[in-house]
Enzyme design. Structure first.
Site, PDB file in Angstrom:
ATOM      1  CE1 TYR A  69     -27.062  83.605 -54.397  1.00 43.85           C
ATOM      2  CE2 TYR A  69     -29.493  83.660 -55.247  1.00 43.85           C
ATOM      3  CZ  TYR A  69     -28.004  83.759 -55.441  1.00 43.85           C
ATOM      4  OH  TYR A  69     -27.337  84.243 -56.480  1.00 43.85           O
ATOM      5  CG  LEU A 111     -35.858  77.758 -42.607  1.00 46.95           C
ATOM      6  CD1 LEU A 111     -34.297  78.724 -42.849  1.00 46.95           C
ATOM      7  CD2 LEU A 111     -36.764  78.809 -42.404  1.00 46.95           C
ATOM      8  CE  LYS A 127     -26.940  87.202 -54.703  1.00 42.60           C
ATOM      9  NZ  LYS A 127     -25.606  88.015 -55.087  1.00 42.60           N
TER      10      LYS A 127
HETATM   11  P1  NAD Z   1     -19.123  81.862 -59.345  1.00 41.21           P
HETATM   12  O1  NAD Z   1     -19.502  80.722 -58.264  1.00 41.21           O
HETATM   13  O2  NAD Z   1     -18.976  81.104 -60.384  1.00 41.21           O
HETATM   14  O3  NAD Z   1     -18.410  82.985 -58.849  1.00 41.21           O
HETATM   15  C1  NAD Z   1     -18.143  83.333 -57.739  1.00 41.21           C
HETATM   16  C2  NAD Z   1     -16.869  83.715 -57.440  1.00 41.21           C
HETATM   17  O4  NAD Z   1     -16.816  84.619 -56.055  1.00 41.21           O
HETATM   18  C3  NAD Z   1     -15.876  82.763 -57.220  1.00 41.21           C
HETATM   19  O5  NAD Z   1     -14.661  82.940 -57.919  1.00 41.21           O
HETATM   20  C4  NAD Z   1     -15.707  82.703 -55.506  1.00 41.21           C
HETATM   21  O6  NAD Z   1     -14.251  82.347 -55.455  1.00 41.21           O
HETATM   22  C5  NAD Z   1     -15.761  84.014 -55.440  1.00 41.21           C
HETATM   23  N1  NAD Z   1     -16.105  84.272 -53.822  1.00 41.21           N
HETATM   24  C6  NAD Z   1     -16.779  83.521 -53.284  1.00 41.21           C
HETATM   25  N2  NAD Z   1     -16.880  83.978 -51.779  1.00 41.21           N
HETATM   26  C7  NAD Z   1     -15.967  84.982 -51.713  1.00 41.21           C
HETATM   27  C8  NAD Z   1     -15.391  85.543 -50.835  1.00 41.21           C
HETATM   28  N3  NAD Z   1     -16.024  85.438 -49.318  1.00 41.21           N
HETATM   29  N4  NAD Z   1     -14.465  86.682 -50.892  1.00 41.21           N
HETATM   30  C9  NAD Z   1     -13.881  86.810 -52.110  1.00 41.21           C
HETATM   31  N5  NAD Z   1     -14.649  86.298 -53.274  1.00 41.21           N
HETATM   32  C10 NAD Z   1     -15.414  84.979 -52.963  1.00 41.21           C
HETATM   33  O7  NAD Z   1     -20.543  82.378 -59.516  1.00 41.21           O
HETATM   34  P2  NAD Z   1     -21.301  83.455 -60.351  1.00 41.21           P
HETATM   35  O8  NAD Z   1     -22.375  82.539 -61.156  1.00 41.21           O
HETATM   36  O9  NAD Z   1     -20.173  83.789 -61.230  1.00 41.21           O
HETATM   37  O10 NAD Z   1     -21.875  84.358 -59.600  1.00 41.21           O
HETATM   38  C11 NAD Z   1     -21.432  85.817 -59.549  1.00 41.21           C
HETATM   39  C12 NAD Z   1     -22.890  86.412 -58.713  1.00 41.21           C
HETATM   40  O11 NAD Z   1     -23.879  86.629 -59.669  1.00 41.21           O
HETATM   41  C13 NAD Z   1     -23.054  86.171 -57.449  1.00 41.21           C
HETATM   42  O12 NAD Z   1     -23.002  87.162 -56.453  1.00 41.21           O
HETATM   43  C14 NAD Z   1     -24.433  85.365 -57.709  1.00 41.21           C
HETATM   44  O13 NAD Z   1     -24.938  85.427 -56.278  1.00 41.21           O
HETATM   45  C15 NAD Z   1     -24.857  86.168 -58.483  1.00 41.21           C
HETATM   46  N6  NAD Z   1     -25.838  85.580 -59.456  1.00 41.21           N
HETATM   47  C16 NAD Z   1     -25.480  84.523 -60.530  1.00 41.21           C
HETATM   48  C17 NAD Z   1     -26.509  83.952 -61.047  1.00 41.21           C
HETATM   49  C18 NAD Z   1     -26.166  82.707 -62.205  1.00 41.21           C
HETATM   50  O14 NAD Z   1     -26.931  82.341 -62.756  1.00 41.21           O
HETATM   51  N7  NAD Z   1     -25.041  82.464 -62.297  1.00 41.21           N
HETATM   52  C19 NAD Z   1     -27.640  84.323 -60.959  1.00 41.21           C
HETATM   53  C20 NAD Z   1     -28.118  85.195 -60.286  1.00 41.21           C
HETATM   54  C21 NAD Z   1     -27.128  85.966 -59.495  1.00 41.21           C
END
Ligand code: NAD
Length: 457
Positions: free
Chosen positions: A363, A307, A367
């Protein structure tokens, strides 16, 4: 590449000959191979034993459960006779009628006698009564206690087995139509990476799909952030389950989005979820389907920094994409009538929002805020029979987590009861369960898809 059983690349490495040697030298336990859902494969690896808290394993849900599951599952009763040597695929216990501490002995007896018979990737489902609706203060306390029991049992089981608790409203009708989608989700490989969760099911009836293999056949769904990662897996799972899908991602990801849409026969909308025009773009794109039944707010970003070192841009971007956009999209589509009555909103939270994470104040705030949205909007949307639930993924193998340094990643992915990271499809299956019209009695829930991550609040 994931194997048919869904092993992620790092699990594949650990279970290779060299990997096994290294983990043995380090004294690390081997991650079990999880049994995931695949159309045409058996739902579980063995029969389901259903018991209850009454004499001889009776319980008021036992017969209705036999009725709803009988066609698709091999069901056995307490007196298993010659089948006693078989490994069970699942144990289901009806604890809804337990109303005092002495009544808990039936829970002990059932699991003490049968838990050793549970085979690998087995399922334990305890069904209790929603504590606040359980009647006497004593009954409420005893029902609440089931959480401690199930979460501890989940930590005792090996071999990819999981334990869940379902709290059912006492107003549920005896046909259990409102409960069925939840039980089916839990008694399958669709919940392979969901462990030690509590799901609350309301008392209203729900409509079963014409075919449980196509539970989303009546749904039109918008999935944001669907060009890659978890979003692409959600879109793919929805299409498998019969939904018509509109996939959304930023214009910069247009090529990948088009490729996903083409592969799945989905409609692509290149739009930034933070733009105020996206609501009308989605209203327009869904006109040919007569509106939208399901909104999945999956798009999300991280901009990690301690932060003290975080600039305002990193703070603001994360708040806009992860918190403002889900709010704006759901309310926009709700208010302009694009989101139809009887629909579903599913948000993607994170374990970071529950446990907190160093370097992720922005983040984790968003969440946790998403969890707040679910709590706040469940009663509001319920007025139009629209559900709102969230998933909170733990460590899921995606391009987002590829950016995490190897050692941190390896520690993060192993710190859970299933000793491995999850796959995007694990999150997608949970979202598909929430999205189905057969889950219309399930609202206000946050289900962690984290293999019972050890990190806690
Ligand atoms: P990723 O980065 O692989 O995919 C995210 C997608 O969202 C990308 O295609 C990106 O272009 C799109 N995106 C980002 N900003 C955008 C916007 N302003 N408008 C439209 N599309 C947008 O991420 P991921 O791992 O597939 O994550 C998907 C979700 O799951 C997210 O909300 C993330 O916070 C959550 N998440 C992921 C994990 C993990 O371990 N991968 C864990 C907890 C939560």
């Amino acid at each position: 590449m994931a194997s048919p059983l869904g092993k992620d690349p790092i699990s594949a490495l650990w279970t290779s000959g060299a990997g096994k040697f290294v983990t043995k030298q380090l004294g690390l336990p081997q991650p079990p191979e999880l049994y995931r859902y695949k159309p045409g494969k058996p739902l579980l690896l063995g029969p389901v034993l259903i018991g209850g808290s009454g004499p001889d394993g009776a319980g008021k849900l036992v017969e209705p459960l036999h009725h709803i599951l009988g066609e698709d599952y091999d069901l056995v009763t307490l007196n298993r006779g010659a089948r006693g040597a078989d490994k069970l695929g699942a144990l289901v216990f009806d604890a809804t009628e337990i109303a005092d501490p002495d009544g808990l002995f039936s829970l002990y007896q059932f699991f003490n006698a049968n838990i050793r018979s549970l085979g690998r990737s087995g399922r334990v489902v305890v069904i209790g009564t929603t504590p606040e609706e359980a009647g006497s203060p004593v009954a409420q306390a005893v029902q609440r206690g089931l959480e401690g029991f199930t979460r501890s049992l989940a930590k005792e089981l090996l071999g990819g087995s999981t334990v869940q608790l379902v709290y059912l409203s006492p107003n549920a009708s005896t046909g259990l139509s409102g409960l069925e989608s939840t039980v089916r989700f839990l008694l399958s490989g669709k919940s392979a990476y969901v462990d030690a969760q509590v799901i609350r099911v309301g008392g209203a009836d729900a409509k079963a799909p014409a075919d449980w293999k196509q539970p989303l056949a009546d749904r039109v769904a918008v999935v944001t952030g669907a060009a890659r990662g978890i979003g692409a897996a959600i879109a793919e799972t929805f299409v498998r389950d019969g939904a018509k899908v509109i996939v959304v991602d930023v214009p910069q990801a247009g090529e990948a989005l088009e490729a996903t849409a083409k592969r799945l026969g989905a409609v692509a909308v290149a739009a930034d979820v933070t733009s105020p025009d996206t609501v009308s773009a989605l209203a327009e794109a869904s006109k040919e389907f007569g509106g939208v039944d399901v909104l999945v707010n999956n798009a999300g970003i991280t901009r990690d920094k301690l932060l003290a070192n975080m600039d305002a841009a990193k703070w603001g971007a994360v708040i806009s994409v992860n918190l403002k956009a889900p709010l704006q999209l759901a309310n926009g589509l709700f208010e302009n009538g694009t989101l139809k009555d009887g629909g579903a909103v599913v948000d993607v939270a994170s374990m970071a929002g529950i446990a907190g994470n160093r370097g992720q104040t922005n983040y984790a705030l968003t969440k946790a805020g998403v969890i707040g949205l679910v709590n706040a909007y469940a009663p509001i949307y319920a007025q139009r029979n629209i559900t709102i639930n969230a998933v909170a993924p733990g460590y899921i193998h995606t391009p987002m987590t590829d950016a995490v340094p190897l050692l941190t990643r390896e520690v993060g992915r192993r710190l859970n009861s299933l000793l491995q990271g999850g796959l995007p499809v694990d999150v997608a299956e949970t979202i598909a369960y929430f999205a189905a019209s057969s889950s219309s009695s399930v609202t206000g829930n946050v289900v962690r898809v984290c293999g019972q991550m050890s990190l806690g609040a």
